[in-house]
Design an enzyme around this catalytic site. Structure first.
Site, PDB file in Angstrom:
ATOM      1  N   GLU A 283       0.241  -3.811 -10.810  1.00 38.57           N
ATOM      2  CA  GLU A 283      -0.384  -4.970 -10.184  1.00 38.57           C
ATOM      3  C   GLU A 283      -1.847  -5.056 -10.608  1.00 38.57           C
ATOM      4  O   GLU A 283      -2.394  -4.139 -11.231  1.00 38.57           O
ATOM      5  CB  GLU A 283      -0.263  -4.884  -8.649  1.00 38.57           C
ATOM      6  CG  GLU A 283       1.173  -4.972  -8.155  1.00 38.57           C
ATOM      7  CD  GLU A 283       1.262  -4.945  -6.645  1.00 38.57           C
ATOM      8  OE1 GLU A 283       0.244  -4.665  -5.992  1.00 38.57           O
ATOM      9  OE2 GLU A 283       2.357  -5.202  -6.110  1.00 38.57           O
ATOM     10  N   HIS A 403      -6.097 -13.571  -0.347  1.00 44.37           N
ATOM     11  CA  HIS A 403      -5.139 -13.409  -1.429  1.00 44.37           C
ATOM     12  C   HIS A 403      -5.197 -14.653  -2.306  1.00 44.37           C
ATOM     13  O   HIS A 403      -5.125 -15.780  -1.809  1.00 44.37           O
ATOM     14  CB  HIS A 403      -3.729 -13.217  -0.881  1.00 44.37           C
ATOM     15  CG  HIS A 403      -2.783 -12.660  -1.888  1.00 44.37           C
ATOM     16  ND1 HIS A 403      -2.305 -13.399  -2.960  1.00 44.37           N
ATOM     17  CD2 HIS A 403      -2.232 -11.424  -2.024  1.00 44.37           C
ATOM     18  CE1 HIS A 403      -1.506 -12.652  -3.683  1.00 44.37           C
ATOM     19  NE2 HIS A 403      -1.434 -11.450  -3.152  1.00 44.37           N
ATOM     20  N   ARG A 459      -8.534  -8.984  -6.754  1.00 40.83           N
ATOM     21  CA  ARG A 459      -8.247 -10.185  -5.980  1.00 40.83           C
ATOM     22  C   ARG A 459      -9.489 -11.016  -5.671  1.00 40.83           C
ATOM     23  O   ARG A 459      -9.422 -12.245  -5.646  1.00 40.83           O
ATOM     24  CB  ARG A 459      -7.551  -9.803  -4.672  1.00 40.83           C
ATOM     25  CG  ARG A 459      -6.144  -9.282  -4.878  1.00 40.83           C
ATOM     26  CD  ARG A 459      -5.519  -8.850  -3.571  1.00 40.83           C
ATOM     27  NE  ARG A 459      -4.139  -8.415  -3.777  1.00 40.83           N
ATOM     28  CZ  ARG A 459      -3.366  -7.937  -2.812  1.00 40.83           C
ATOM     29  NH1 ARG A 459      -3.838  -7.825  -1.582  1.00 40.83           N
ATOM     30  NH2 ARG A 459      -2.120  -7.561  -3.064  1.00 40.83           N
ATOM     31  N   HIS A 525      -5.891 -12.844   3.983  1.00 40.45           N
ATOM     32  CA  HIS A 525      -4.777 -11.928   3.772  1.00 40.45           C
ATOM     33  C   HIS A 525      -4.971 -10.559   4.409  1.00 40.45           C
ATOM     34  O   HIS A 525      -4.052 -10.051   5.044  1.00 40.45           O
ATOM     35  CB  HIS A 525      -4.553 -11.763   2.270  1.00 40.45           C
ATOM     36  CG  HIS A 525      -3.398 -10.886   1.910  1.00 40.45           C
ATOM     37  ND1 HIS A 525      -2.113 -11.143   2.328  1.00 40.45           N
ATOM     38  CD2 HIS A 525      -3.323  -9.742   1.156  1.00 40.45           C
ATOM     39  CE1 HIS A 525      -1.293 -10.207   1.859  1.00 40.45           C
ATOM     40  NE2 HIS A 525      -2.005  -9.349   1.153  1.00 40.45           N
ATOM     41  N   ARG A 560      -9.963  -4.384  -1.249  1.00 37.29           N
ATOM     42  CA  ARG A 560      -8.788  -3.524  -1.290  1.00 37.29           C
ATOM     43  C   ARG A 560      -8.067  -3.645  -2.625  1.00 37.29           C
ATOM     44  O   ARG A 560      -7.797  -4.746  -3.100  1.00 37.29           O
ATOM     45  CB  ARG A 560      -7.827  -3.904  -0.159  1.00 37.29           C
ATOM     46  CG  ARG A 560      -6.517  -3.137  -0.169  1.00 37.29           C
ATOM     47  CD  ARG A 560      -5.672  -3.487   1.034  1.00 37.29           C
ATOM     48  NE  ARG A 560      -5.152  -4.829   0.968  1.00 37.29           N
ATOM     49  CZ  ARG A 560      -3.951  -5.159   0.483  1.00 37.29           C
ATOM     50  NH1 ARG A 560      -3.168  -4.209  -0.027  1.00 37.29           N
ATOM     51  NH2 ARG A 560      -3.536  -6.400   0.482  1.00 37.29           N
TER      52      ARG A 560
END
Length: 761
Positions: A283, A403, A459, A525, A560
Site C-alpha cells: 500500500e 482518506h 495519504r 477517516h 498514519r
C-alpha cells in the site's frame, strides 16, 4: 457443572445426511427411569413450579428435541451431571434486557462453553439438586415476577449485588476488567484478560458495529524474509513526518509478526498463496509488500473471528446497546483512580455502574465530526471525550487523517446513493497500491505535480493534491467536485480476485470497477491523536488504559502509515493486558472500599433521579430519540469543523472555530438539562468536546507537518517537532515523553512537551 459431550461420543447418534436434524441420545438404557414427578409428562405446564425452572441450553447434547415441530419441552437426561451441579457455584440466569452477567457455566451449540443466554430468572442450584427437569423457555418468561436482586459469586470470591428486577433501573456490577468498545483492540484485550478474570465488554450498538468491521486494506507486519522491522520503522517515520515516538515505532514493528500469529490463532482466515503462505500486498507509503489481508474485507474477517472467540469464552460477557456516559473516578488526597464507568442501558435509559480494577477505552475515533466520513455512525469520539472530562491528557489531536479516495456520490456523480445519510464508502489504499491511477476532471494524471511517489505517496500528500485539483478547477470556473481513480488498464480477473467487496459495492451503485473510472474525494477517516498513553497502554489516570484509535501511543506521529492501525491495536492491547493483570494482582484488595463507596453513591443518585422523574420508566424509543435541536446543532458542528479543521487550515478560522464550539457546548448542556438527556444529545456533547481538542491543538502548532497544513505556517519548523499535549491536570511537564510517554516513560528528544491547561466540561 454441565460437561460438554465431545464429537464422536458413543451416546450420540449424529445424522450428517440431513442438515439441522437434532441429535438423539442412545441407548435408552442409560436414561434415568421416570419418577412420579415426571412420568407421562408432555408439557412443562403439568409440572410443579420448581421443576419447570431449569434453564436448559440450546445445543446441550443431553437434550432431546422432538422432530417435526417446535418442542414444548426439553428433558435433561443426565441426572448425574445435574446432581453434580448442586454443589457448584450458583448460576443466576438474568431477566430479559438486564445488564447482569451470568457466570457462564452452560453448554452452547456444539458443546463449546459460552456465556449463558438463558432468560429464566431462577437459581440453578435448587433445580440442579432435584435432578432432571423439563423446561419451556417461552412459558418461563411469563412466570411470576422475578426477584429484584440476584447475588452472583464469581471465581475470585467477590460478591456482586446487582439489580435485575423490572422495578430497578439502577444497578452496580463488579468485574475484573471493563472494556468499552468491541473492535479489534477491545476484543483482543478481552480474550487475553479473560484467562485471568471476568470481563465485561460494553458497546453502544451491536458488537460488530465499529470501524474494525469496515477496514478493507489489511494489517502491516514484517513477514517476508526480505523485509525487516527496521525498514518498516523507517516507512512509519517517513509517513508520520518524523513526529513518531521511536520507542513506540520499534515496539510495534518488532511485535508485528506475533500479532498476526495471534489473530490466526483466534481463527482469522487471511488470503494465502497457492503454496499456503500468507499473501502480502503493498500500500501507499510502504517500501515492501507487507500487508496481510483477507481479500478486501480484512476488518470484517478479523471482527468475525474475534467475536466468535470472545462469545465462546465463559469469562467474557457482552453488553450490547449500552452507551458509556462517563468514567467513575475515585479521588483521595494522594491518588486519583479510575474504577469503572457509568453506562446507560439503551433499552430503558437506566444507568448502570460498572466497577472494575482495570478499565480499557477502545471506543474508536470521531469521524462524525465532519460532514463526510468513512466511519460508522457510532464513531462520535466517546472515549476521548470521557477521558477529557476525567482530566486525563490527550495529545496530537490536530492530526486527523482524511482518506484520499472515498466514493463521491454527491451532485453530478455517476455513483448512486444507497441511503440519504449514508457514510462515505471507502475505496481502499490497496487499489492504488495495486496499480490504480488518479485523474482530474480534464483526464490528466496529476500526482506527478505533487510527489515523485505518484499515487503511492502517503495519504496526507494525496489528499491535499486532490483538494488542490478540485479547488483549482473551481477557481477556473469549472465545476469539478471530485477526481477519478482508474484501474481499467489492469486485467479484469485480477481486479475481481483482489477486490471482490469493492467491485460488488460499486456494481450495486451502477459502476463497473473493471471498466469505469471511480469518482473519489477525501473524507475524514482516522484520528492519529487521542488519549495519551505509555508503551503499556496506561493513561495518566491510574487504572485507565486506552488502545486503538482512541489512544495516542506515539506510533502514528503526524500521519498514519496505511494498515498500521490494526497492527497497533493488537500490539498495544496485548501490552495493556499484561499491565492490567499485574494491577489486578497488586491492587484488587485496595480497591474494595472504593467500590463500596461508588456503589453507595450510585444508589443515592438513583434514588434522587427516581424522585425527580416520579418513578416513571424510560423506553428505548425515548432514549434513542433524535431531537431536532440536536440534529441541527450536529450539522453546525460539522460545518465548523470542516471549515476550520479540514484538509487546509488557517489560524484565524481556527480561533473563531474555538469560540463557536465553546458556545455550542454551552448550548448543548443547557438543552440537555432542559429537555432531558438522550443518546443523540450525549453523542453531540462528545463530538463538541473532541472538536474543541482538535482546534486547540491545531491552533497551538505553528508549522505545517503531516496531516496538519496551515497556510499561515506552510513550512516545517524543527523547534515545533514535538507532540502537542492538552493537560487535564496541572503537573510538571519536564521530563515527560510526548505522545507515548505515559507515567514515568522518560524524556523525549526536546526534553519538554508543549502543554496547555484544558478545562473539561
Amino acid at each position: 457443572q454441565l460437561q460438554s459431550v465431545p464429537h464422536g461420543d458413543p451416546r450420540i447418534a449424529h445424522r450428517p445426511s440431513r442438515v439441522g436434524r437434532r441429535a438423539r441420545v442412545r441407548p435408552k438404557s442409560t436414561w434415568p427411569a421416570p419418577n412420579a414427578r415426571t412420568r407421562g409428562v408432555r408439557s412443562s405446564r403439568h409440572l410443579p413450579g420448581d421443576v419447570r425452572n431449569c434453564a436448559g441450553q440450546r445445543g446441550d447434547p443431553r437434550i432431546v428435541r422432538r422432530r417435526g415441530r417446535v418442542p414444548s419441552a426439553r428433558i435433561v437426561r443426565d441426572r448425574a451431571a445435574m446432581s453434580a451441579m448442586a454443589n457448584a457455584v450458583p448460576i443466576v440466569a438474568m431477566a430479559r434486557d438486564s445488564p447482569a452477567a451470568c457466570s457462564g457455566r452452560c453448554v452452547s451449540v456444539r458443546g463449546s462453553p459460552a456465556a449463558c443466554s438463558s432468560r429464566a430468572a431462577t437459581s440453578f442450584r435448587r433445580n440442579a439438586a432435584a435432578g432432571g427437569r423439563v423446561v419451556n423457555r417461552a412459558r418461563a418468561r411469563r412466570r411470576s415476577p422475578i426477584p429484584p436482586v440476584a447475588v452472583i459469586e464469581n471465581p475470585a470470591g467477590v460478591t456482586v449485588t446487582e439489580s435485575t428486577g423490572d422495578d430497578d433501573r439502577k444497578s452496580s456490577l463488579r468485574v475484573d476488567f471493563l472494556v468499552i468498545g468491541s473492535g479489534i483492540s477491545g476484543l483482543s484485550f478481552a480474550l487475553e484478560a479473560a484467562e485471568f478474570g471476568k470481563v465485561a465488554v460494553v458497546t453502544k450498538d451491536v458488537a460488530y458495529e465499529g470501524s474494525t468491521h469496515y477496514a478493507q486494506g489489511g494489517i502491516s507486519a514484517v513477514i517476508d524474509p526480505n523485509d525487516t522491522a527496521e525498514e518498516h520503522a523507517r516507512d512509519t517515520q517517513i509517513a508520520g513526518d518524523f513526529l513518531c515516538d521511536q520507542s513506540a515505532v520499534d515496539v510495534v514493528c518488532a511485535e508485528g509478526k506475533d500479532a498476526v500469529d495471534k489473530l490466526v490463532a483466534f481463527g482469522c482466515e487471511f488470503t494465502r498463496r497457492a503454496c499456503g503462505s500468507l499473501h502480502l500486498a503493498r500500500e501507499g507509503g510502504h517500501s515492501k509488500h507487507r500487508i496481510v489481508h483477507a481479500a478486501d474485507m480484512t476488518g470484517k474477517e478479523i471482527e468475525r473471528a474475534l467475536l466468535e472467540s470472545a462469545r465462546a469464552h465463559p469469562n467474557v460477557t457482552f453488553y450490547e446497546h449500552h452507551a458509556a456516559r462517563d468514567l467513575v473516578v475515585s479521588e483521595t488526597p494522594d491518588r486519583r483512580r479510575c474504577i469503572g464507568a457509568e453506562v446507560i442501558r439503551r433499552s430503558d435509559g437506566a444507568a448502570v455502574t460498572f466497577l472494575a480494577c482495570c478499565t480499557l477505552l477502545a471506543c474508536g475515533g470521531a469521524g462524525q465530526l465532519f460532514p463526510s466520513t468513512t466511519n460508522p455512525s457510532v464513531s462520535t469520539g466517546d472515549g476521548v471525550a470521557m477521558a477529557v472530562r476525567a482530566n486525563t491528557d490527550v495529545a496530537n489531536m490536530e492530526f486527523y487523517q482524511f482518506h484520499p479516495t472515498s466514493l463521491y456520490v454527491g451532485p453530478g456523480s455517476v455513483a448512486a446513493k444507497k441511503k440519504p445519510n449514508e457514510n462515505a464508502f471507502l475505496v481502499t489504499e490497496a487499489v492504488r497500491g495495486h496499480g490504480g491511477r488518479l485523474f482530474n476532471h480534464a483526464g490528466e494524471r496529476f500526482m506527478s505535480r505533487y510527489d515523485d511517489r505518484l499515487e503511492l505517496a502517503p495519504r496526507d500528500v494525496v489528499a491535499r493534491a486532490i483538494d488542490c485539483e478540485i479547488k483549482s478547477a473551481a477557481e477556473a470556473g469549472i465545476e469539478a467536485r471530485c477526481v477519478y481513480l482508474d484501474v481499467s488498464h489492469l486485467p479484469a480477473d485480477d481486479i475481481l480476485e483482489h477486490f471482490p467487496g469493492i467491485a460488488a459495492e460499486l456494481k450495486e451503485r451502477g459502476l463497473d470497477m473493471t471498466s469505469d473510472r471511480i469518482p473519489v474525494v477525501p473524507a475524514a477517516h482516522y484520528l492519529c491523536g487521542g488519549v495519551r498513553t505509555n508503551l503499556d497502554g496506561q493513561t495518566f489516570l491510574d487504572g485507565l488504559f486506552a488502545c486503538g484509535e482512541t489512544a495516542c501511543t506515539g506510533l502514528h506521529g503526524a500521519n498514519r502509515l496505511a494498515s498500521n492501525s490494526l497492527l497497533e491495536a493488537v500490539v498495544f492491547a496485548n501490552r495493556a493486558f499484561r499491565a492490567s493483570v499485574d494491577r489486578l494482582a497488586n491492587d484488587a484488595a485496595d480497591l474494595e472500599p472504593l467500590f463500596a463507596a461508588a456503589e453507595e453513591a450510585a444508589a443515592v443518585e438513583e434514588i434522587r433521579r427516581m424522585a425527580v422523574s416520579g418513578g416513571t420508566k424510560g423506553s428505548a424509543l425515548e432514549y434513542d430519540a433524535r431531537p431536532e435541536w440536536a440534529g441541527v446543532m450536529r450539522q453546525e458542528v460539522q460545518r465548523v469543523m470542516w471549515s476550520a479543521a479540514g484538509i487546509v487550515r488557517d489560524s484565524d478560522t481556527l480561533a473563531r472555530a474555538e469560540e463557536e464550539l465553546e458556545g455550542l457546548l454551552a448550548r448543548c448542556d443547557e438543552e440537555t438539562r432542559t429537555r432531558g438527556e438522550c443518546l443523540y444529545s450525549h453523542e453531540l456533547g462528545n463530538l463538541i468536546t473532541v472538536g474543541l481538542t482538535v482546534v486547540k491543538c491545531a491552533g497551538m502548532r505553528k508549522e505545517s507537518r503531516g496531516l496538519h497544513y496551515n497556510v499561515d505556517y506552510p513550512e516545517r519548523v524543527e523547534s515545533e517537532r514535538q507532540p502537542t499535549v492538552l493537560a487535564g491536570i496541572d503537573k510538571d511537564c519536564k521530563g515527560e515523553t510526548g505522545a507515548s510517554g505515559g507515567p514515568a516513560a522518560g524524556e523525549d528528544e526536546e526534553g519538554e512537551v508543549k502543554k496547555v491547561s484544558f478545562t473539561p466540561r
